[in-house]
Design a protein around this motif. Structure first.
Motif, PDB file in Angstrom:
ATOM      1  N   GLY A 254      -8.353   2.227   2.442  1.00  0.00           N
ATOM      2  CA  GLY A 254      -7.530   1.066   2.126  1.00  0.00           C
ATOM      3  C   GLY A 254      -6.343   1.430   1.240  1.00  0.00           C
ATOM      4  O   GLY A 254      -5.218   0.957   1.463  1.00  0.00           O
ATOM      5  N   LYS A 255      -6.556   2.296   0.246  1.00  0.00           N
ATOM      6  CA  LYS A 255      -5.460   2.730  -0.636  1.00  0.00           C
ATOM      7  C   LYS A 255      -4.397   3.481   0.149  1.00  0.00           C
ATOM      8  O   LYS A 255      -3.199   3.256  -0.025  1.00  0.00           O
ATOM      9  CB  LYS A 255      -5.997   3.616  -1.754  1.00  0.00           C
ATOM     10  CG  LYS A 255      -6.744   2.865  -2.818  1.00  0.00           C
ATOM     11  CD  LYS A 255      -7.306   3.816  -3.863  1.00  0.00           C
ATOM     12  CE  LYS A 255      -8.224   3.088  -4.814  1.00  0.00           C
ATOM     13  NZ  LYS A 255      -8.869   3.996  -5.770  1.00  0.00           N
ATOM     14  N   GLU A 256      -4.834   4.384   1.010  1.00  0.00           N
ATOM     15  CA  GLU A 256      -3.887   5.168   1.810  1.00  0.00           C
ATOM     16  C   GLU A 256      -3.128   4.275   2.791  1.00  0.00           C
ATOM     17  O   GLU A 256      -1.929   4.440   2.992  1.00  0.00           O
ATOM     18  CB  GLU A 256      -4.613   6.293   2.559  1.00  0.00           C
ATOM     19  CG  GLU A 256      -5.222   7.347   1.655  1.00  0.00           C
ATOM     20  CD  GLU A 256      -4.195   8.025   0.763  1.00  0.00           C
ATOM     21  OE1 GLU A 256      -3.086   8.353   1.239  1.00  0.00           O
ATOM     22  OE2 GLU A 256      -4.509   8.234  -0.433  1.00  0.00           O
ATOM     23  N   THR A 257      -3.823   3.343   3.388  1.00  0.00           N
ATOM     24  CA  THR A 257      -3.182   2.421   4.323  1.00  0.00           C
ATOM     25  C   THR A 257      -2.151   1.558   3.607  1.00  0.00           C
ATOM     26  O   THR A 257      -1.061   1.310   4.132  1.00  0.00           O
ATOM     27  CB  THR A 257      -4.240   1.545   5.019  1.00  0.00           C
ATOM     28  OG1 THR A 257      -5.144   2.402   5.721  1.00  0.00           O
ATOM     29  CG2 THR A 257      -3.611   0.560   5.988  1.00  0.00           C
ATOM     30  N   ALA A 258      -2.480   1.112   2.390  1.00  0.00           N
ATOM     31  CA  ALA A 258      -1.546   0.288   1.617  1.00  0.00           C
ATOM     32  C   ALA A 258      -0.252   1.044   1.315  1.00  0.00           C
ATOM     33  O   ALA A 258       0.824   0.445   1.247  1.00  0.00           O
ATOM     34  CB  ALA A 258      -2.204  -0.167   0.317  1.00  0.00           C
ATOM     35  N   LYS A 259      -0.341   2.360   1.175  1.00  0.00           N
ATOM     36  CA  LYS A 259       0.849   3.170   0.901  1.00  0.00           C
ATOM     37  C   LYS A 259       1.735   3.333   2.128  1.00  0.00           C
ATOM     38  O   LYS A 259       2.944   3.484   2.004  1.00  0.00           O
ATOM     39  CB  LYS A 259       0.441   4.570   0.420  1.00  0.00           C
ATOM     40  CG  LYS A 259      -0.177   4.614  -0.944  1.00  0.00           C
ATOM     41  CD  LYS A 259      -0.574   6.052  -1.251  1.00  0.00           C
ATOM     42  CE  LYS A 259      -1.420   6.155  -2.491  1.00  0.00           C
ATOM     43  NZ  LYS A 259      -1.899   7.540  -2.698  1.00  0.00           N
TER      44      LYS A 259
ATOM     45  N   ASP B 155       1.565   1.368   5.264  1.00  0.00           N
ATOM     46  CA  ASP B 155       1.808   0.205   6.119  1.00  0.00           C
ATOM     47  C   ASP B 155       2.819  -0.711   5.433  1.00  0.00           C
ATOM     48  O   ASP B 155       2.511  -1.321   4.399  1.00  0.00           O
ATOM     49  CB  ASP B 155       0.500  -0.528   6.390  1.00  0.00           C
ATOM     50  CG  ASP B 155       0.635  -1.629   7.428  1.00  0.00           C
ATOM     51  OD1 ASP B 155       1.727  -2.215   7.569  1.00  0.00           O
ATOM     52  OD2 ASP B 155      -0.381  -1.917   8.096  1.00  0.00           O
ATOM     53  N   SER B 156       3.984  -0.830   5.995  1.00  0.00           N
ATOM     54  CA  SER B 156       5.069  -1.592   5.369  1.00  0.00           C
ATOM     55  C   SER B 156       4.756  -3.091   5.262  1.00  0.00           C
ATOM     56  O   SER B 156       5.423  -3.803   4.522  1.00  0.00           O
ATOM     57  CB  SER B 156       6.371  -1.381   6.131  1.00  0.00           C
ATOM     58  OG  SER B 156       6.229  -1.855   7.466  1.00  0.00           O
TER      59      SER B 156
END
Length: 115
Positions: free
Chosen positions: A101-106, A108-109
């Motif tokens: 989730g942390k990596e995706t938040a970084k 995914d615009s």
């Protein structure tokens, strides 16, 4: 195929989701990596209704993932929740989900981080 209490699960993923599926179970479990009192958990999850937390905690306890300890030595009544040994086996999975989730938040615009 897997079977628990006469309910069938076609694969190991569906069996896993029986334990942690739903909108809030994994979230509650990751917050319970450290033992918490009910009110601490409520404060950490302000967007979840009290009823939902209570229902999810009951299901997690019934599934053997968490334990509930009631302290009646003096008022007011205090209740602690913590992962059981069985529940602790989920910690690597829960941490991997959180990291994803942390990596995706970084990347995914569409996602904005609100503090």
């Amino acid at each position: 195929m897997y079977c628990i209490d006469d309910k069938q699960y076609p694969c190991s993923t569906s069996l896993t989701m029986k334990y942690i599926g739903g909108k809030w179970k994994a979230v509650i479990l990751i917050h319970l990596i450290e033992k918490k009192r009910y009110n601490e958990l409520r404060k950490e999850l302000p967007m979840v209704t009290e009823r939902t937390i209570s229902l999810q905690l009951k299901e997690l306890e019934q599934d053997g993932l968490i334990s509930r300890t009631v302290h009646t030595s003096k008022p007011p009544l205090k209740v602690d929740y913590e992962l059981t040994e069985f529940g602790k086996t989920l910690i690597p999975l829960l941490k991997a989900i959180a990291q994803w989730g942390k990596e995706t938040a970084k990347t995914d615009s569409r996602i904005s981080i609100v503090k």
